[in-house]
Design an enzyme around this catalytic site. Sequence first.
Site, PDB file in Angstrom:
ATOM      1  N   THR A  12     -14.827   4.697   4.496  1.00 51.13           N
ATOM      2  CA  THR A  12     -14.056   4.657   5.740  1.00 51.13           C
ATOM      3  C   THR A  12     -12.830   5.562   5.599  1.00 51.13           C
ATOM      4  OG1 THR A  12     -12.635   2.775   5.131  1.00 51.13           O
ATOM      5  CG2 THR A  12     -14.797   2.261   6.099  1.00 51.13           C
ATOM      6  N   ALA A  14     -12.801   8.665   6.326  1.00 51.27           N
ATOM      7  CA  ALA A  14     -13.369   9.816   5.616  1.00 51.27           C
ATOM      8  C   ALA A  14     -13.094  11.155   6.287  1.00 51.27           C
ATOM      9  CB  ALA A  14     -14.881   9.621   5.463  1.00 51.27           C
ATOM     10  N   SER A  15     -12.292  11.181   7.335  1.00 52.97           N
ATOM     11  CA  SER A  15     -12.074  12.441   8.049  1.00 52.97           C
ATOM     12  C   SER A  15     -10.837  13.196   7.580  1.00 52.97           C
ATOM     13  CB  SER A  15     -11.979  12.190   9.558  1.00 52.97           C
ATOM     14  OG  SER A  15     -10.961  11.261   9.855  1.00 52.97           O
ATOM     15  N   GLY A  17      -7.657  13.398   4.039  1.00 58.65           N
ATOM     16  CA  GLY A  17      -7.037  12.835   2.852  1.00 58.65           C
ATOM     17  C   GLY A  17      -7.993  12.400   1.767  1.00 58.65           C
ATOM     18  N   ILE A  18      -7.677  11.274   1.148  1.00 59.08           N
ATOM     19  CA  ILE A  18      -8.445  10.757   0.021  1.00 59.08           C
ATOM     20  C   ILE A  18      -9.908  10.558   0.382  1.00 59.08           C
ATOM     21  CG2 ILE A  18      -8.758   8.732  -1.467  1.00 59.08           C
ATOM     22  CD1 ILE A  18      -5.661   8.406  -1.335  1.00 59.08           C
ATOM     23  N   GLY A  19     -10.162   9.976   1.547  1.00 65.56           N
ATOM     24  CA  GLY A  19     -11.546   9.712   1.943  1.00 65.56           C
ATOM     25  C   GLY A  19     -12.361  10.973   2.066  1.00 65.56           C
ATOM     26  N   SER A 141      -2.573   0.695  -2.716  1.00 63.78           N
ATOM     27  CA  SER A 141      -1.413   1.533  -3.016  1.00 63.78           C
ATOM     28  C   SER A 141      -0.591   0.818  -4.075  1.00 63.78           C
ATOM     29  CB  SER A 141      -0.569   1.720  -1.749  1.00 63.78           C
ATOM     30  OG  SER A 141       0.710   2.247  -2.055  1.00 63.78           O
ATOM     31  N   TYR A 154       4.143  -0.951   5.848  1.00 67.76           N
ATOM     32  CA  TYR A 154       3.022  -0.437   5.055  1.00 67.76           C
ATOM     33  C   TYR A 154       2.890  -1.234   3.755  1.00 67.76           C
ATOM     34  CZ  TYR A 154       0.277   2.982   2.342  1.00 67.76           C
ATOM     35  OH  TYR A 154      -0.671   3.597   1.558  1.00 67.76           O
TER      36      TYR A 154
END
Length: 332
Positions: A12, A14-15, A17-19, A141, A154
């Site tokens: 998830t 996935a568009s 950054g990390i994903g 995080s 956050y």
Amino acid sequence: MPPLGDQTILITGASSGIGLVAARLAASRGAKVILVSRNEAALADIVRGIEAQGGQACFAIADVGDRDSLARAADAGIARFGRIDTWVNNAGVAIYATLADTPDDEHQRLFRTNYFGVVNGAHVALERFGDRAGNLITVASIAADMSTPIMGAYAASKHAVRAFVDSLRIELKAAGSPVAVCLIKPSGIATPIGIHAANHLDGEAMIPPPPYDPGLVAEAILRCAERPRREVTVGGAGRAQVLFSEHFPALFERLAPLIIPFLHDRAMVKSKGSNLFGPGTDGEERSPHERGFTLSPYTQAVLRPRLTGALLLSSVAAAGAYALWRRRRSPG
């Protein structure tokens, strides 16, 4: 778990950054990848790129805060690849504001994505795993282990994520479930999270220093996909910060505000919009403003303890042999 090349992995968020880095890396290593986010245009372009490189991937649109849409996305991926072996809860959003200045609707929306997105992902993943072994990886995080000014909402959501994941792991073990539950806790990572955030500060939002490259987190995710671990902190600096906050809480509270000037750059124009209530400007792996460290010896040691131990023993043995050689060569 099967080797990465024999796995189907759903990610998830996935568009970007990390994903996105993890999805591309997994596909390059032979995994079948199901990319999930709210941004159809970005996902379609990303999947075309993966397939052009010889990888196998598909995408599905879902808001992780909506369990029904997430379930439909999972089923679409299963219809394409037959099953899901590893599920990665990675989607997340951020707010840069003091808690007093954080609007209630934004605070609630952040929890819907960051916390309930993990809850929904876990429920959907466990239903699709059934009685099979599976791997549930959640990206949280270091804010799950310590509090912070300006990004308090956050941090609160990540504290909740850790409590949920730890409790779920206990319950699954008690039930004899073959599902592995892994928690990954990145330090500040140089992704586009700053330009995607709901930013109530002056100037552009910045990554909490010192930032690391998202490739380190992607490597940790894929390592845990093959060899599940209870939890992994990515970035030695972040681990040091957490230890300091745990062992010297009063001093940490006094010093923590010193980070505030580093969380925004008044000389830069603030990015417009955010991805809090809808898709952001996706398709980018890394921050346009900051570069992250590409090496973390601490993380490598955690992920490869046997190799690290062997290297340490080899170094000690070499040092001992050198000392013995020097002693034998010395006069008298």
